[in-house]
Design an enzyme around this catalytic site. Sequence first.
Site: not given
Length: 321
Positions: A12, A124, A126, A148, A178, A187, A277
Amino acid sequence: MKKRAIITGVTGQDGSYLADLLATKDYEVYGMVRRSSTENFERINHLMGRIELVRGDLLDQMSLIRLIQTVKPHEVYNLAAQSFVPTSFEQPTLTGEFTAQGVARILEAIRLVDKKIRFYQASSSEMFGLVAETPQSETTPLRPRNPYGVAKTYGHWMTVIYREGYHMFACSGILFNHESPRRGKEFVSRRISVGVAKIKLGLEKKLTLGNLKAKRDWGFAGDYVEAMWKMLQQPKPDDYVVATGEAHTVEDFARVAFNHVGLNWKKYVETDQKLVRPTELHILCGNALKARRVLGWKPKMRFEELVYLMVDEDIKVLANG
Ligand code: NAP
């Protein structure tokens, strides 16, 4: 003796930058990869020969135990996850298996094999979700707004529990967005940089985006992996927010990217409700003072530089074929 580190998620974005960093620090780097029918090594091809790839899957407890028994690492960086928020709405239980239970499986493997191994968990921003305050710090309550974020919150608290309950050196880095030229194309940042590059090169006419008003704190992935490493070099394990402290809207990102190539974003950007979303969070902005004070970490790359870097790289790749 060289230090040994396992990186899960080495294929990743962050895994590849962290592998670059640890290789320069003379670690023996073991990148965990899962089986797939085609190899997915674009981000780590340049590292072949300098890192070793080892098989394992977050869904498979035995593979994690065996890996840790064989490599006997000093440090484990758990960067693997189902990391895309929209997919977490479509596949909430699979996201839970990877992004939440996967953390428990690795922590259990470490506890079983050697509790002295140092552990980093990729938490995260989030997790802050419907934010209780701005900017968000290590003490801001967690109110995740998507599957998530919920899965990451589970992984975060498990890391704290293993640290406090079993006295393991387990750290959680609460990283804000980031990006880099290695960011996944789904993304929004990369969607913009690729879209701008294609429009500039005459390959496309429009760029479709979701919520233009969403505000994020965007930094450079190469800077953020340094904070991960620093966390595991401290005398004591702890949790840290890693962020720039500056928030910009998706619209800002698009405007700076189009301006960079001499185009007016308003002529090319369209919005599509399908990309919005089901539950949105509108502003994420981090307070990384603890990381600055304790780790001596601060971001080096500014927002505009990051956007230019991504657009320039996508133009270069597309122009070369
Ligand atoms: P990424 O590019 O999506 O990489 C995810 C990695 O996880 C890939 O290497 C993927 O492998 C691996 N993976 C997924 N499921 C797996 C499984 N079952 N077993 C083993 N490996 C699996 O994510 P990233 O941007 O580098 O982010 C790294 C971590 O930081 C993630 O946990 C992410 O959620 C978290 N994070 C990222 C940000 C950000 O802004 N980038 C911010 C906060 C936190 P394949 O190549 O095989 O798919």
